[in-house]
Scaffold this motif. Structure first.
Motif, PDB file in Angstrom:
ATOM      1  N   ARG A   8       0.845  -1.196   0.000  1.00 36.37           N
ATOM      2  CA  ARG A   8       0.000   0.000   0.000  1.00 36.37           C
ATOM      3  C   ARG A   8       0.885   1.254   0.000  1.00 36.37           C
ATOM      4  N   GLU A   9       1.909   1.240   0.843  1.00 32.98           N
ATOM      5  CA  GLU A   9       2.827   2.382   0.933  1.00 32.98           C
ATOM      6  C   GLU A   9       3.640   2.530  -0.353  1.00 32.98           C
ATOM      7  N   ARG A  12       1.372   3.972  -3.001  1.00 28.51           N
ATOM      8  CA  ARG A  12       1.156   5.404  -2.743  1.00 28.51           C
ATOM      9  C   ARG A  12       2.369   6.220  -3.190  1.00 28.51           C
ATOM     10  N   ARG A  13       3.573   5.761  -2.837  1.00 32.15           N
ATOM     11  CA  ARG A  13       4.800   6.476  -3.203  1.00 32.15           C
ATOM     12  C   ARG A  13       4.974   6.560  -4.709  1.00 32.15           C
ATOM     13  N   LEU A  15       2.573   6.435  -7.048  1.00 25.36           N
ATOM     14  CA  LEU A  15       1.556   7.316  -7.619  1.00 25.36           C
ATOM     15  C   LEU A  15       1.830   8.786  -7.304  1.00 25.36           C
ATOM     16  N   GLU A  16       2.521   9.030  -6.208  1.00 26.00           N
ATOM     17  CA  GLU A  16       2.907  10.407  -5.860  1.00 26.00           C
ATOM     18  C   GLU A  16       4.273  10.776  -6.431  1.00 26.00           C
ATOM     19  N   ARG A  73      -3.151   3.033 -11.091  1.00 24.63           N
ATOM     20  CA  ARG A  73      -4.304   3.840 -10.665  1.00 24.63           C
ATOM     21  C   ARG A  73      -5.607   3.044 -10.761  1.00 24.63           C
ATOM     22  N   ARG A  77      -7.441  -2.585  -5.231  1.00 28.87           N
ATOM     23  CA  ARG A  77      -6.958  -2.906  -3.875  1.00 28.87           C
ATOM     24  C   ARG A  77      -7.792  -3.984  -3.175  1.00 28.87           C
TER      25      ARG A  77
END
Length: 189
Positions: A8-9, A12-13, A15-16, A73, A77
């Motif tokens: 998950r982390e 997130r990283r 996608l950012e 994206r 999940r």
């Protein structure tokens, strides 16, 4: 298995566009994609050399980063990231192998030289209609319908998905199980 906190982390990283996120992602999943490339090719009777395998793996990673990580994206999940990436990888690799076969068939018809295909591979569709008819008898109606549409009618996964009401991701596994039944059945006949 659901999405782990580590994945998950990492997701997130990526996608950012955090520093080193893509490198960490590639390091974490490179082995998985290599395994999927080897397994997918083997299941389709392809002999992969190292350069071809590397090209297939690169195609998967290019697909993942395309359109600002569109593939990541779209990840819902509801399963592990590894499971999702396995499905994506198998789909990308199977398409590439199928394209290589089409080019090879054109080469055999004089349209393209054999070396342009980059791969020497058998067809991904079963062409022996008698073999398919025997297989259809061993399958439940839903599997038989998918096999018939793919192998006899030449429909794409998307077309089959729309017709039978299954997710597109489910078509490949149904076809794989059907091939297994055919192999196992031919051992016993």
């Amino acid at each position: 298995m659901s999405l782990s906190e580590v994945d998950r982390e990492l997701l997130r990283r990526c996608l950012e566009r955090a520093p080193r996120a893509w490198q960490d992602f590639a390091d974490r999943f490179l082995g998985l994609v290599v395994h999927v490339a080897n397994h997918t090719a083997e299941c389709r009777g392809f002999e992969l050399d190292e350069a071809t395998r590397d090209d297939l793996v690169a195609d998967v990673f290019l697909t993942i980063v395309a359109n600002d990580f569109e593939v990541l994206r779209r990840f819902r999940r509801n399963c592990s990231l590894a499971t999702y990436l396995t499905v994506i990888s198998r789909r990308v690799i199977a398409r590439r192998l199928h394209s290589a076969m089409r080019i090879r068939n054109q080469a055999n018809n004089g349209a393209v030289s054999a070396t342009e295909s980059g791969m020497d591979a058998p067809p991904t569709r079963i062409e022996n209609q008698e073999e398919i008819q025997k297989l259809l008898l061993r399958l439940d109606p839903k599997e038989a319908n998918v096999v018939r549409m793919y192998h006899l009618e030449g429909k794409s996964y998307r077309e089959i998905s729309e017709y039978v009401g299954m997710t597109e991701n489910s078509i490949g596994p149904v076809l794989t199980r059907a091939r297994e039944k055919m192999r196992n059945g031919s051992d016993h006949s």
